[in-house]
Design an enzyme around this catalytic site. Sequence first.
Site, mmCIF file in Angstrom:
data_model
loop_
_atom_site.group_PDB
_atom_site.id
_atom_site.type_symbol
_atom_site.label_atom_id
_atom_site.label_comp_id
_atom_site.label_asym_id
_atom_site.label_seq_id
_atom_site.Cartn_x
_atom_site.Cartn_y
_atom_site.Cartn_z
ATOM 1 N N GLY A 31 -17.354 48.006 34.763
ATOM 2 C CA GLY A 31 -16.625 48.583 33.650
ATOM 3 C C GLY A 31 -15.247 47.975 33.477
ATOM 4 O O GLY A 31 -14.958 46.902 33.990
ATOM 5 N N ASP A 35 -13.014 40.369 27.536
ATOM 6 C CA ASP A 35 -13.771 39.359 26.799
ATOM 7 C C ASP A 35 -14.700 38.552 27.700
ATOM 8 O O ASP A 35 -15.729 38.047 27.241
ATOM 9 C CB ASP A 35 -12.821 38.413 26.065
ATOM 10 C CG ASP A 35 -12.178 39.058 24.849
ATOM 11 O OD1 ASP A 35 -12.655 40.139 24.426
ATOM 12 O OD2 ASP A 35 -11.200 38.498 24.320
ATOM 13 N N GLY A 36 -14.344 38.411 28.973
ATOM 14 C CA GLY A 36 -15.230 37.710 29.894
ATOM 15 C C GLY A 36 -16.548 38.436 30.068
ATOM 16 O O GLY A 36 -17.623 37.817 30.045
ATOM 17 N N HIS A 37 -16.493 39.762 30.221
ATOM 18 C CA HIS A 37 -17.722 40.546 30.317
ATOM 19 C C HIS A 37 -18.540 40.445 29.026
ATOM 20 O O HIS A 37 -19.772 40.315 29.058
ATOM 21 C CB HIS A 37 -17.394 42.019 30.562
ATOM 22 C CG HIS A 37 -16.742 42.311 31.867
ATOM 23 N ND1 HIS A 37 -15.446 42.752 31.960
ATOM 24 C CD2 HIS A 37 -17.205 42.234 33.142
ATOM 25 C CE1 HIS A 37 -15.138 42.952 33.230
ATOM 26 N NE2 HIS A 37 -16.179 42.626 33.972
ATOM 27 N N GLN A 61 -18.728 48.360 48.073
ATOM 28 C CA GLN A 61 -18.132 47.029 48.136
ATOM 29 C C GLN A 61 -16.608 47.061 48.218
ATOM 30 O O GLN A 61 -15.966 46.018 48.192
ATOM 31 C CB GLN A 61 -18.581 46.177 46.952
ATOM 32 C CG GLN A 61 -18.053 46.593 45.593
ATOM 33 C CD GLN A 61 -18.733 45.835 44.460
ATOM 34 O OE1 GLN A 61 -19.930 46.014 44.202
ATOM 35 N NE2 GLN A 61 -17.981 44.973 43.795
ATOM 36 N N GLN A 154 -19.808 35.262 45.173
ATOM 37 C CA GLN A 154 -20.752 36.323 44.833
ATOM 38 C C GLN A 154 -21.982 35.757 44.133
ATOM 39 O O GLN A 154 -23.120 36.138 44.440
ATOM 40 C CB GLN A 154 -20.072 37.361 43.939
ATOM 41 C CG GLN A 154 -21.015 38.422 43.395
ATOM 42 C CD GLN A 154 -20.292 39.433 42.544
ATOM 43 O OE1 GLN A 154 -19.724 40.395 43.055
ATOM 44 N NE2 GLN A 154 -20.290 39.232 41.232
ATOM 45 N N SER A 187 -10.583 42.181 35.280
ATOM 46 C CA SER A 187 -10.161 43.566 35.080
ATOM 47 C C SER A 187 -8.896 43.883 35.852
ATOM 48 O O SER A 187 -8.118 44.756 35.461
ATOM 49 C CB SER A 187 -11.285 44.518 35.515
ATOM 50 O OG SER A 187 -12.432 44.335 34.709
#
EC number: 6.3.2.1
Length: 287
Positions: A31, A35-37, A61, A154, A187
């Site tokens: 959440g 803009d990357g998401h 995590q 990741q 974020s």
Amino acid sequence: MPTIHYHISDLRVALRPYRTAQRIALVPTMGNLHDGHLELVKIAKQHADIVVVSIFVNPTQFGVGEDFDSYPRTLDEDVAKLAMVGADYVFAPTIDEMYPVLPPPTTILAGTITEQLCGKTRPNHFDGVGIVVSKLFNIVQPNIAVFGQKDYQQLAIIKQLVRDLSYSIDIIGAPIIRATDGLALSSRNQYLSESERQTAPILQQELQYSAKQISDNKQPLEVLLTAAHERITSAGFIIDYLEVKTTELTAVDDESINNHQDLVILVAAWLGRARLLDNRLVTINKV
């Protein structure tokens, strides 16, 4: 507007009609979308008929003293943004829905790939990523899943997980989306003060400069990285790591560098309250 589901059983029922003849994409997020998401969602729509975006701040995590409690929860704003880019479903479970028992008795251990880079200072982080991503894969059963290349380690771990556990899922790594001054979108950028935000682009500028030096291969890696470390530190950053790896995240040194066409330089550094990640791919200029 995308349809929101909070329960695993409801989402499975909603997705059942699409499984035979349509492709489903998953975009996992925590959440607080930027803009990357949204670019991940756009890429997912290019490869699938139905796009599911998960929004879940995953407690497994986060380590002790990290920002789990303060991590921004902005579900209403996130759903409005996802509507603008055409997401079909939002999966926003509670912690109890995802983890009937916490910590979960079952864990996913991804091995030595997790023991370097971010894993050095966040020792259980990728175990938590592994379990939540595995659960999301089992819940959504997507044909593809899209992850950002900003979190390079990741992404490599998830590709390994898919391979080792025989998931029939295509993993797409989406290019890093940057602000106009080059800062990788995150974020956690909102943790930066106004003055820190002005300083933050130095990180990618140093990566870009170092990547060019590595590509030219005219000086030892240790010398190059030491100089970059000093410049970044003098700008006010506290560096977790600054390393050069193969694209598979294995070690590389001056003797082996010419055995590789492509490398990656990766950095994690604190600036105030914000832990910033970035990386650059490097193509070696062969003499």
